[in-house]
Design an enzyme around this catalytic site. Structure first.
Site, PDB file in Angstrom:
ATOM      1  N   GLU A  23       0.745  -1.230  -0.114  1.00 24.64           N
ATOM      2  CA  GLU A  23       0.189   0.020  -0.115  1.00 24.64           C
ATOM      3  C   GLU A  23       0.969   1.280   0.238  1.00 24.64           C
ATOM      4  OE1 GLU A  23      -2.733  -0.952  -0.765  1.00 24.64           O
ATOM      5  OE2 GLU A  23      -2.588  -2.668  -0.051  1.00 24.64           O
TER       6      GLU A  23
ATOM      7  N   TYR B  99      -1.557  -8.024 -11.112  1.00 27.35           N
ATOM      8  CA  TYR B  99      -0.558  -8.022  -9.979  1.00 27.35           C
ATOM      9  C   TYR B  99       0.739  -8.751 -10.143  1.00 27.35           C
ATOM     10  CZ  TYR B  99      -4.313  -6.372  -6.829  1.00 27.35           C
ATOM     11  OH  TYR B  99      -5.334  -5.724  -6.176  1.00 27.35           O
TER      12      TYR B  99
END
Ligand code: BES
Ligand code: ZN
Length: 645
Positions: free
Chosen positions: A325, A414
């Protein structure tokens, strides 16, 4: 909805016809919206951002827990690019009360039309404007259809005394609680005045309080331009703990000590990230640990990452999610995918960057194990896509028109994305590749990018000057994994995989190994001997045909089924379901009742839907657990189990 005056502007009227017509015709035939980003088409927004777009939005929000409603005004300051008498916003759920033009206090009401509702996209809100309109104020209230909002009863919080609310905007849910031009193609700044019950604190993806206010009123500023999906709000009984000069953590007071311990390395992560790819651009970096219903591991809301409490594993084994993040502060938040078809530009870069942070902090061996866990998932997912005839979904550049953009949230964006970059790094050399990434972030800071723009930049700045041949098009536009994909090996994984094979072959792996001459005596096998990642690799190596008795033996010795580590527990439950090992059910039920993170729910419910007996059990549990989940997870599991409330 307000009725229109008899006299209508031609274009305004035409728009109305277009939106009516849409519902009858092909669902995919939506009029495309073209943004300032070359000729980008965002198939997931109605907004006419190529004509007029929001520059800044000021929000006035009254958060009412009694009727689970936010009463809001969204005051949009617009920039006009072309002559138009209409501004179009996206809505999906909010009830529009009135729309006015002009600065606050000098407003006059204007007409608006709400077009036909489409599943996933919601509705266009077309507002009639004047030649000089700069300010558009939308008065609204949220409804129970606000899929971004999770209103929690006190019983679902750590403290069990106060209610809680948090939002999830990505991918296209901001429009469910804020009427907005809800596309990543444009960036806006925002400010907000938020009123909450005075025993609660409000925080946003903006400047934040560190203490509760007396009157429950909070003011927020985000003065850097961000895409609408990054506007976020959380309201609860919160406490703040500072961890470094510009970083800290929020959570309910009951958890704050554990949270601070788990994320002790936060400052080190920020420093490592800055050393890799340049200065952190957002001032403050905080993390808020939300209740268990949060549907993701983490969400990169700027200045304030939203995190899942399963990260508080008690052993710091899940901190790579925080590295992830944090990395989004560059890839995603600073340089943003222009449309959801370019989602890999957000996530692939971030997974690559995350792994570099992990390597910096904990060494290459650790980083490789983490990457290998993900790589195995990628291989499985590619196989499944292939089997299901969905090979196009294994392209990095996606085609999500007419579909839910959340469908793009697979290992492809991803992990295939990250391995594309790892392969480039291998061929170009780390030094050159890092220089390239540094200039990539600098040159595109606070802007949006398509895959095609990235490709042009890569060719111009890295491949051509260094005379490097690379199969870029194959990586971006072809299915599966190209042959030149970077390969990882992990000796530590190989060791536990061998133990798993031995166990499956009937060996007693718990017997203390004999002392070998000249070597230290190896300890008997206990859970503490290996990391959770190694245990994941171990479990994955066990065959699905293993007997329930053998699994029970592992549980007796290693206590997998009751392990607080959610990654390992999920792996264990999935194997257990497939092997018909029913002893896991009580623990699994507790797990499913408590945890709402989609990454864990999906594999478990998927495995459970494979036999009638398991499915029946799953339906029964889901019936009770459904209320505890965020709408995002509910939508996915409803579909998976074909559940009809
Ligand atoms: N931005 C994503 C979460 C997301 C993506 C929400 C698309 C909605 C739509 C976030 O950064 C993420 O990738 N979370 C992962 C973490 C992981 C890959 C380390 C998660 O939640 O599992
Ligand atoms: Zn991410």
């Amino acid at each position: 909805m307000k009725h229109l005056n008899a006299v209508l502007y031609i274009t305004f009227f035409t728009l109305f016809l277009v939106s009516c017509d849409e519902s009858n015709s092909n669902d995919n035939e939506k009029q495309p919206v073209i943004s300032g980003n070359v000729d980008l088409i965002d198939a997931h927004s109605y907004s006419n951002i190529h004509q007029i777009r929001t520059k800044h939005v000021h929000l006035e929000l009254d958060v009412n827990f009694e009727n689970k409603t936010i009463y809001g005004v969204a005051r949009h300051e617009m920039i006009r690019l072309k002559d138009t008498d209409t501004a179009i916003f996206d809505i999906n759920g909010p009830e529009i009360q009135k729309v006015t033009l002009g600065k606050k206090g000098h407003e006059k009401e204007t007409d608006f039309i709400i077009g036909t509702n489409k599943k996933i996209l919601g509705q266009p809100l077309s507002v009639k404007i004047d030649k000089n309109t700069k300010y558009i104020n939308i008065y609204y209230k949220t409804t129970e259809n606000a899929a971004a909002l999770d209103w929690l009863e006190p019983s679902l919080t750590a403290g069990k005394e106060h209610p809680y609310l948090y939002t999830q905007g990505q991918a296209i849910l901001t429009r469910t609680w804020i009427p907005s031009q809800c596309t990543p193609a444009i960036r806006i700044t925002y400010s907000a005045d938020v009123k909450v019950p005075s025993d609660l604190m409000a925080v946003m993806s903006a400047t934040n309080p560190t203490k509760k206010s007396e009157d429950g009123k909070y003011h927020f500023e985000m003065d850097k331009p961000i895409p609408a999906y990054l506007i976020a709000l959380a309201v609860g009984n919160l406490e703040y703990k500072k961890l470094g000069d510009h970083c800290g953590v929020y959570s309910e007071p009951e958890m704050i000590k554990d949270v601070a311990w788990e994320f002790t390395d936060l400052q080190k992560m920020i420093t490592a990230a800055e050393n890799l790819y340049g200065k952190y651009q957002w001032g403050q970096y905080d993390v808020i640990v939300l209740p268990y219903s949060f549907p993701f591991g983490g969400m990169e809301n700027p200045r304030l990452t939203f995190a899942n409490p399963t990260l508080i594993a008690g052993d710091r084994s899940a901190v790579s999610v925080i590295a992830h993040e944090l990395a989004h502060s560059w890839s995603g938040n600073l340089v943003t995918n222009a449309s959801w078809d370019d989602f890999w530009l957000n996530e692939g870069f971030t997974v690559y960057f995350e792994n570099r942070i992990m390597e910096e902090l904990y060494g290459k061996e650790k980083a490789d194990m983490l990457a290998l866990i993900e790589f195995q998932e990628l291989q499985n997912e590619i196989e499944i896509f292939k089997k299901d005839g969905q090979e196009e979904d294994t392209h990095l550049k996606l085609g999500l028109k007419g579909r839910n953009p959340d469908d793009g949230m697979t290992s492809i964006a991803y992990v295939k994305g990250a391995f594309f970059l790892k392969t480039l790094e291998r061929d170009c050399g780390r030094r050159r590749f890092d220089e390239f990434l540094n200039s990539y972030f600098k040159d595109h800071a606070f802007s949006t990018l398509t895959t095609e723009q990235f490709k042009a930049y890569l060719n111009k700045k890295l491949l051509e000057p260094n005379n490097i041949k690379f199969n870029v098009d194959e990586w971006l536009y072809k299915p599966g994994l190209p042959k030149n994909c970077y390969a990882i090996t992990s000796p530590r994984f190989e060791k536990v995989q061998q133990i798993a094979r031995d166990f499956a072959a009937g060996k007693d792996i718990f017997k203390q190994p004999k002392k070998k001459k000249g070597k230290k005596r190896e300890p008997a096998l206990t859970r503490d001997l290996y990391t959770p990642q190694e245990w994941q690799a171990f479990i994955r190596q066990l065959p699905k045909t293993i007997s329930p008795e053998r699994l029970a033996l592992l549980d007796e010795k290693l206590k997998f089924k009751s392990w607080g580590n959610a990654e390992v527990a999920t792996e264990w439950y999935v194997l257990g379901i497939k092997a018909g090992y029913k002893d896991i059910r009580p623990n699994m039920e507790k797990f499913l009742m408590k945890i709402g993170r989609r990454k864990f729910l999906l594999p478990i419910y998927t495995a459970l839907s494979e036999t009638p007996d398991d499915k029946k059990w799953a339906m029964n549990v889901y019936d009770k657990a459904r209320n505890n989940y965020h709408p995002v997870s509910v939508m996915t599991v409803d579909e998976l189990l074909e559940y009809r409330p």
